[in-house]
Write a protein that holds these residues in place. Structure first.
Motif, mmCIF file in Angstrom:
data_model
loop_
_atom_site.group_PDB
_atom_site.id
_atom_site.type_symbol
_atom_site.label_atom_id
_atom_site.label_comp_id
_atom_site.label_asym_id
_atom_site.label_seq_id
_atom_site.Cartn_x
_atom_site.Cartn_y
_atom_site.Cartn_z
ATOM 1 N N LEU A 219 -42.154 0.788 32.205
ATOM 2 C CA LEU A 219 -42.927 -0.048 31.295
ATOM 3 C C LEU A 219 -42.593 0.339 29.860
ATOM 4 N N ASP A 220 -42.514 -0.665 28.996
ATOM 5 C CA ASP A 220 -42.176 -0.423 27.596
ATOM 6 C C ASP A 220 -43.036 -1.334 26.717
ATOM 7 N N PHE A 221 -43.968 -0.727 25.972
ATOM 8 C CA PHE A 221 -44.738 -1.458 24.971
ATOM 9 C C PHE A 221 -44.030 -1.266 23.631
ATOM 10 N N TYR A 222 -43.795 -2.336 22.897
ATOM 11 C CA TYR A 222 -43.011 -2.190 21.678
ATOM 12 C C TYR A 222 -43.552 -3.065 20.545
ATOM 13 N N TYR A 223 -43.246 -2.620 19.328
ATOM 14 C CA TYR A 223 -43.547 -3.385 18.124
ATOM 15 C C TYR A 223 -42.320 -3.329 17.228
ATOM 16 N N ARG A 224 -41.977 -4.440 16.612
ATOM 17 C CA ARG A 224 -40.794 -4.517 15.755
ATOM 18 C C ARG A 224 -41.147 -5.286 14.485
ATOM 19 N N LYS A 225 -40.755 -4.725 13.355
ATOM 20 C CA LYS A 225 -40.933 -5.404 12.073
ATOM 21 C C LYS A 225 -39.590 -5.481 11.372
ATOM 22 N N GLU A 226 -39.214 -6.688 10.953
ATOM 23 C CA GLU A 226 -37.932 -6.918 10.291
ATOM 24 C C GLU A 226 -38.193 -7.436 8.879
ATOM 25 N N ILE A 227 -37.596 -6.778 7.878
ATOM 26 C CA ILE A 227 -37.739 -7.176 6.485
ATOM 27 C C ILE A 227 -36.456 -7.868 6.046
ATOM 28 N N TYR A 228 -36.567 -9.112 5.645
ATOM 29 C CA TYR A 228 -35.440 -9.970 5.269
ATOM 30 C C TYR A 228 -34.403 -10.085 6.390
ATOM 31 N N PRO A 229 -34.803 -10.493 7.591
ATOM 32 C CA PRO A 229 -33.788 -10.690 8.642
ATOM 33 C C PRO A 229 -32.823 -11.811 8.264
ATOM 34 N N SER A 230 -31.547 -11.628 8.585
ATOM 35 C CA SER A 230 -30.526 -12.637 8.300
ATOM 36 C C SER A 230 -30.152 -13.350 9.582
ATOM 37 N N MET A 231 -29.955 -14.643 9.491
ATOM 38 C CA MET A 231 -29.658 -15.458 10.680
ATOM 39 C C MET A 231 -29.082 -16.794 10.254
ATOM 40 N N GLU A 232 -28.503 -17.495 11.220
ATOM 41 C CA GLU A 232 -27.979 -18.832 10.969
ATOM 42 C C GLU A 232 -29.091 -19.853 11.142
ATOM 43 N N ILE A 233 -29.279 -20.708 10.139
ATOM 44 C CA ILE A 233 -30.218 -21.815 10.252
ATOM 45 C C ILE A 233 -29.515 -23.080 9.756
#
Length: 789
Positions: free
Chosen positions: A589-603
């Motif tokens: 089991l894996d409980f996780y939290y992720r925060k990304e500041i200014y994520p870059s991606m294709e839109i």
């Protein structure tokens, strides 16, 4: 910083004041042995104490009144160990158990299900000698816990920007090129896949997570080889032919493999763009068909034991695709508010591309003494790509004369990376210290030449052409400390990276420079109970730097009304990861939290004034996600196994729209993989597996992505004393992997339907020749160098 180091070492200082005897048990291969029974006898040969080593092979003797005792270790498969101990002079005791038989005439490996092992800083998915080793590396990653593949992109627990390494060496490929390389990497050459969601300080800080593919080492003396072939039938046929050869003698080990792939690749897509300003809807249908008759994957590795303390290794890998070509015929209809076609145009895109990737590494490993070692690795990779397209558009717009437009583009890109890294390691039974330094230099050059027929004939257009030069220097220092005390294991580290970059765009001229230091802390803790339950916590800070192609601002045109564009001012994404883990009896089991500041991606966004649909890489404001991942291997019967992998996540993306307003895109996302496998004979030579994968609706920046699922079937059979192996794989049985990717906010209203031609079957054959078994393995006497340690 001194206070932090003192805090990490404080438990060692406290323990040193207590009078007791500690020890560790391992085998001749330096592997820690757990659950080993230890018996203590007094001078009258009476049993006074019985205990077992813990999961790290450690044990503690205390509270014994006898001044001297006889320690006896008995364990099946190992010779009897006896030693008289003086408890009044406690000292660290290191017990090395030797195998009873020093000669192994033959070892026969049997198939088993992949083993998932939780380590303090990673999840190890052991595929060596398992029933999925008949798949290629791409398919193995799709079966790896916490990993999913959506739209040909790898994600780990929903996080993109994954760093893929092979034997801890970075792979300088992305997208389709990475997929082709992994598809041509055979599963029987892979030992394990390490899923590292919070990579320790030793790893470079780039990438939100690391997928490290660990290749096998040749342990069989003499010469052996594998001839393989694979036939893939989807909409069109594809094939792979390969030869792998291995040789090992005394201090020398050599491995070489070559795979040639060829075939036709197909993809269906339809774009829908609604323009509320003109009350029109533009519909484009594009069925892409590309041929590639010459894909080459080459690997070569040589290892040499200079002496018993020093190992040298040289590795080369290459991927060569001299020519991929195709012609896209794309009709576009423009419908009015009554859904009547009022205008249309047709695009003929004739294109070809070439790609070459070379990687070379040289590594030296040196044991300094019994507790410390040093590694030095130099790495070079070069990626050269060339894309050419000739685009002819036949326009038939209402109220205008029919006309033809033609443009040609040629885009050349060259990426070169060099890095050197020095690592130092010191460890004993409780403490491990690592430290090192790394320098890397990247140089890229991209050139776009654009010509069109605006004046009636094709002419070079410098204002639409561009040269992009990019250089990046990265210098890193790191240290980490691991500490084991009883049932607890701790690990902490800090990495500091200095990045200096410079990007120059020729047209219009633009200079982008940046120079900064970043610090990346990591921390891990794990507690193991008596019955082997494991509780873990980890935190890591990461940086996800944009791919070099994302920084190129040159417009790469698909047709007159659609193009792709990068951004030289893209910011690096900072990622914070928190994980709580629990493992017990194949439950993970894996409980996780992720925060990304200014994520870059294709839109994508539509521009009403020019009726253009533009795809570009950009930074959005932030992304947040939390979720729960479950992985369980159920052994129902010795011949029947079920694997369940589930991931439930809440994901939020915040982005600024073209109207300068802040929007939030959020979703509850569920990914599910369930498979069942059967062993159909007593010798484990015949296996079958059936499974399915389901992905609920997801998001990516402005995009909302529809759900999809697929079912698959695998049959594997061995013949002629396991020398010949055949397998049948059927993918996407019900043709259910179609996706809808949509953007809808403000005046943005567009979507596309996508199908990547995944329905089909694969037939493969492998023949093993030469020596296939371990024979005459004798005890190797320690060399003089080792005796001095």
């Amino acid at each position: 910083m001194r206070k932090i180091i003192l805090f990490l070492c404080f438990p060692v200082l406290i323990l040193a004041q207590k009078q007791k005897l500690t020890g560790t048990i391992e085998n001749a291969e330096n592997e820690k042995l757990s659950e080993i029974k230890i018996l203590l006898y007094n001078s009258q040969n009476e049993l006074v104490r019985e205990l077992k080593s813990d999961h790290n092979g450690n044990f503690i003797l205390e509270g014994i009144s006898e001044p001297t005792v006889k320690l006896v270790v008995k364990n099946k498969g190992y010779s009897l160990y006896e030693k008289t101990l003086d408890l009044e002079k406690p000292d660290l005791l290191q017990i090395v158990l030797k195998k009873e038989s020093q000669e192994i005439e033959e070892v026969v490996m049997t198939k088993r299900k992949p083993l998932v092992k939780r380590k303090i800083d990673r999840l190890e998915f052991n595929v060596e000698n398992s029933n999925i080793s008949s798949l290629n590396a791409w398919e193995i990653l799709k079966n790896t816990p916490n990993v999913s593949v959506s739209n040909n992109a790898l994600t780990v627990k929903g996080s993109t920007g994954i760093l893929v390494t092979i034997n801890d060496k970075k792979v300088m490929l992305t997208g389709d090129e990475l997929k082709n390389l992994l598809e041509n990497t055979q599963g029987d050459e892979i030992k394990s896949v390490e899923v590292i969601t919070n990579p320790p300080a030793k790893y470079e800080a780039s990438g939100s997570a690391v997928l490290n593919i660990v290749m096998k080492k040749n342990k069989i003396e003499g010469y052996r080889g594998i001839v393989s072939s694979k036939y893939v039938q989807t909409q069109y046929a594809k094939g792979v032919f390969g030869l792998s050869q291995y040789y090992k003698k005394d201090k020398l080990s050599v491995m070489g493999s070559y795979y040639k792939g060829l075939g036709t690749y197909y993809r269906e897509g339809t774009d829908y763009v609604n323009y509320p300003e003109s009350q029109t809807r533009w519909v484009s249908m594009m069925n892409r068909k590309d041929k590639n008759t010459n894909q080459n994957t080459l690997n070569f590795n040589v290892e040499y034991e200079l002496d018993s303390l020093t190992n040298l290794s040289l590795n080369y890998s290459g991927y060569f695709s001299p020519k991929s070509y195709g012609t896209y015929d794309v009709p576009t209809h423009i419908l009015n508010s009554q859904d009547i076609v009022e205008s249309e145009y047709r695009t003929i895109n004739d294109h070809r591309s070439r790609s070459i990737n070379n990687s070379l590494s040289f590594q030296v490993d040196r044991k300094l003494n019994k507790k410390s070692s040093l590694s030095w690795i130099n790495y070079f990779t070069g990626n050269n790509a060339d894309k050419y397209q000739n685009v002819i558009t036949h326009l038939n717009f209402a109220g205008e004369l029919s006309r033809e437009d033609n443009f040609i583009t040629q885009n050349k890109a060259d990426v070169q990376l060099y890095s050197t890294q020095l690592d130092y390691q010191w460890k004993n039974d409780k403490l491990e210290f690592e430290s090192g330094a790394k320098y890397s230099f990247v140089k890229t050059n991209s050139q776009l030449d654009f010509s069109d027929n605006e004046n009636g004939q094709l002419q070079y257009r410098p204002e639409k052409s561009s040269i992009f030069d990019y250089k990046e220097h990265n210098f890193a220092l790191y240290s980490s400390l691991s500490y084991n005390i009883g049932k607890w294991s701790f690990k902490g580290g800090l990495r500091a990276e200095k990045t200096a970059l410079e990007g120059i765009v020729s047209e219009p001229y633009e200079l982008n420079k940046n120079d900064y230091w970043k610090f990346f802390p990591t921390f891990y803790a794990q507690y193991t109970t008596e019955d082997k339950q494991e509780f873990g916590f980890s935190y890591g800070k990461r940086i996800s730097r944009p791919s070099y192609s994302w920084l190129n601002p040159a417009k790469s045109y698909y047709n007159l009304f659609s193009y792709y564009q990068g951004d030289p001012k893209l910011k690096a994404t900072i990622v914070h990861n928190l994980n709580l883990t629990y493992s017990w009896k194949n439950w993970n089991l894996d409980f996780y939290y992720r925060k990304e500041i200014y994520p870059s991606m294709e839109i994508s966004y539509q521009e009403p004034s020019t009726n253009s649909l533009i795809y570009h890489f950009t930074n959005i404001e932030k992304g947040e996600a939390f979720g729960l991942n479950l992985y369980k291997n159920f052994q129902i019967k010795p011949w029947w196994n079920i694997i369940v992998s589930e991931n439930l996540e809440h994901n939020e993306n915040y982005f600024t729209g073209i109207d300068s307003m802040l929007y939030k895109n959020k979703v509850w996302n569920w990914n599910s993989t369930i498979s069942t496998s059967f062993t159909l004979d007593k010798n484990s030579d015949w296996k079958m597996e059936i499974g399915h994968r389901y992905y609920s609706p997801g998001i990516q920046g402005t995009f909302r992505i529809s759900s999809n699922w697929s079912a698959y079937f695998v049959m594997n059979r061995k013949f002629f004393n396991k020398r010949l192996e055949g397998s049948l794989i059927v993918n996407d049985i019900f043709r259910s992997t179609r996706q809808k990717v949509s953007t809808k906010y403000a005046n943005q209203d567009n979507y596309f339907l996508d199908y990547m031609d995944t329905q089909g079957f694969t037939l493969s054959l492998k023949f093993n020749f030469g020596n296939q078994s371990v024979k005459n393995v004798k005890t190797i006497k320690k060399a003089a160098e080792q005796e001095r340690l």
